[in-house]
Design a protein around this motif. Sequence first.
Motif, PDB file in Angstrom:
ATOM      1  N   GLY A  31     -11.565 -35.600 -40.487  1.00 24.60           N
ATOM      2  CA  GLY A  31     -11.248 -36.413 -41.656  1.00 24.60           C
ATOM      3  C   GLY A  31     -11.142 -37.874 -41.279  1.00 24.60           C
ATOM      4  O   GLY A  31     -11.572 -38.744 -42.023  1.00 24.60           O
ATOM      5  N   ALA A  32     -10.567 -38.106 -40.085  1.00 22.05           N
ATOM      6  CA  ALA A  32     -10.403 -39.482 -39.668  1.00 22.05           C
ATOM      7  C   ALA A  32     -11.765 -40.145 -39.490  1.00 22.05           C
ATOM      8  O   ALA A  32     -11.920 -41.346 -39.709  1.00 22.05           O
ATOM      9  N   ARG A  46     -14.471 -39.454 -41.268  1.00 21.45           N
ATOM     10  CA  ARG A  46     -14.979 -39.870 -42.582  1.00 21.45           C
ATOM     11  C   ARG A  46     -13.957 -40.756 -43.252  1.00 21.45           C
ATOM     12  O   ARG A  46     -13.701 -41.870 -42.811  1.00 21.45           O
ATOM     13  N   SER A  47     -13.312 -40.186 -44.279  1.00 21.88           N
ATOM     14  CA  SER A  47     -12.173 -40.935 -44.849  1.00 21.88           C
ATOM     15  C   SER A  47     -10.931 -40.066 -44.692  1.00 21.88           C
ATOM     16  O   SER A  47     -11.002 -38.850 -44.792  1.00 21.88           O
ATOM     17  N   ARG A  48      -9.824 -40.651 -44.399  1.00 21.09           N
ATOM     18  CA  ARG A  48      -8.583 -39.920 -44.148  1.00 21.09           C
ATOM     19  C   ARG A  48      -8.218 -39.087 -45.371  1.00 21.09           C
ATOM     20  O   ARG A  48      -8.099 -39.632 -46.476  1.00 21.09           O
ATOM     21  N   PRO A  49      -8.066 -37.721 -45.224  1.00 22.25           N
ATOM     22  CA  PRO A  49      -7.738 -36.893 -46.401  1.00 22.25           C
ATOM     23  C   PRO A  49      -6.300 -37.160 -46.842  1.00 22.25           C
ATOM     24  O   PRO A  49      -5.449 -37.469 -46.005  1.00 22.25           O
ATOM     25  N   ASP A  50      -6.098 -37.038 -48.091  1.00 16.74           N
ATOM     26  CA  ASP A  50      -4.747 -37.286 -48.623  1.00 16.74           C
ATOM     27  C   ASP A  50      -3.868 -36.065 -48.405  1.00 16.74           C
ATOM     28  O   ASP A  50      -4.080 -35.027 -49.010  1.00 16.74           O
TER      29      ASP A  50
END
Lengths: 305, 354
Positions: free
Chosen positions: A11-12, A14-18
């Motif tokens: 995730g880091a 790509r975009s950090r997951p919420d």
Amino acid sequence: MTATATPAREGAARSRPDLGKSALPFRRRFANRGMTVLIAACLLLAILPLGLVVYEVVSRGAGVMSLEFLTADIPRNYRREGPGMGAAVVGTLVITGMAALLAIPLGVMGAIYLNEYGKQSALARFIRTMADVMTGVPSIVMGLFIYVTWVLAIGEKNGFGGALALACLMLPIVIRSSEEMLRLVPDELRQASAALGARKWRTIVTVVLPSAISGITSGSLLAVARAAGETAPIIVTVGIAFAANPDLFDGGNTTLAAQIYRNASLTFAGAQDRAWGAALTLIAIVLLFTIIARLIAARFALKER
Amino acid sequence: MTVNVRGKVLPLLAASALALGVAACGGGDSADDAGNTGTSDLSGELTASGASFPDAYYQVAIEAYAEVAPEVVINYNSTGSGTGKKEFGEGLTDFAGTDSLVGDDDPVEPGSFLYVPTVAAPITVSYNLPGVEGLQLGQETLAQIFQGDIETWNDPAIAEANPDAELPDTPITIAHRSDGSGTTTNFTKFLDEATESWELGSGDVVEWPSDSQGGEKNTGVASIIQQTEGAIGYVDLADATGSELVFAAVENADGEFVMPSIAGTTAGLEGAEVAEDLSYNPLNAAGADAYPITAPTYILVRTSYEDPQTAELVKAFLTWLLTDGQALAEDEFFAPLPDSLAEQALAQLDKIQS
């Protein structure tokens, strides 16, 4: 660890997951919040009676509280206003103190026998059962038992009879709670001690007891607190005193609990004030002992790491 | 316990005490004290329990006695007559207070004790009915109320004797003693002797109607009455006055409605016949001013004490109680004994062997 770590790393990239709560579906957030509120409400509800009791006792008892109240004699004439619970304060301390002196060493040693020596033998199982039965015996029955076996035998009501009755009440609680605490001490400790060449008694005194001392203290305190608040056995065994009587073996005596009962059942304002004052004093004494015993236990306990 | 009896006392008491041999030097160890002029320094401890009815007076008297004999500690435990007699019989106490005589059920050996009458007092019929004061109750009405035949306050039987009172339809709650009580004995004995309708008998414990309320000791009954609207019960005058209860005027043997008072009690005492053992029955005595529910109260003493010094202490205290102590009674709402009875009681103390 890796299983949960992997998606995070990805995730880091790509975009950090919420991972915050807001990411959860509404239903789950709702359930979570709802349950938190519910549990908090239950907590409040549980401490509400405690808080009310303390508030009520303090607000009504503080008015009469003074050094004189704690030391002066109890007025003989209940109609009179004003202080005096000295006899009951002294009585509570000496009677409960003597009861603790009788019951705690005996109870702890009994527990050591049960857990370290008796274990599952027939005798140990029998004692355990009897202790459980004794825990359930109403305090008035203990009082009457002492009345018949002690008071009538010596022909006088005195403080020691009360101490005996309270000791009988405390004993099973001390035995059972101490045994539970001793059982929690890991066997590895005993084996390590034995491996170093310590005899069994030495292991018990230097390893087992210190490991369990904090729990044993709590259990004993619970017993002391219960005993200090007992009314029925005191009324049938100790008689009455209006002036402080520190002698347990000569003359009648009285305790705070007995005086609360006596004064609260009267219709006179002065007596009711004294009953509230006595209630506050009793709570304060129990609290004080709890703190002192905790400090002592903390000093002797093995340091955890 | 060191008991050191020499000889002491108040000038007033000295004469009678000497006559009774009470000031005798029981302790003996320092009786030859040259400066001793017939007064005694008593010391020691007396334990007593019993009737709650005279408790208010006894406690005040014991306190006053402490100024006369500072070394004597007397503890009177107000437990009710029943327990008092029981503990006395078991040898736990040195003397007992009781309002009722020793019966067959009481564990006190006949012949081992003496009655010493001390004071007397009216038993009030107290009630809690806001706005209604000065209620008048006939004897038969009283019996019917306390056995549950009359259930509401506006019952015609009550209304008839109280034409001016505005009686509500509040149900009547009977408050009675739950412990064995001499007050119960005297109250029920009065109803039993004076009325025809009373069916519950008399004794330290009576089978009250099932919907009645029991309280421990006189103060317990007083607190039930105080807290329950519509309640009625029997309480000694001292506790009823102390608890600010309202009490009724009760019809006496002459048909007059009399409020409980010390004067009414004294009037009742004068009409009472005293038996040989000094028990007497002032209930429902004749006389227009006599309050009908007048209760005697006694102290039970042993005919012989194992410890002669205990006997001296008991004698000395009771001698004082029957002489100087009588003056304290009226302030506490108790009636002192008539002189003749007090003298007989003093003579009774002589029978205590030591």
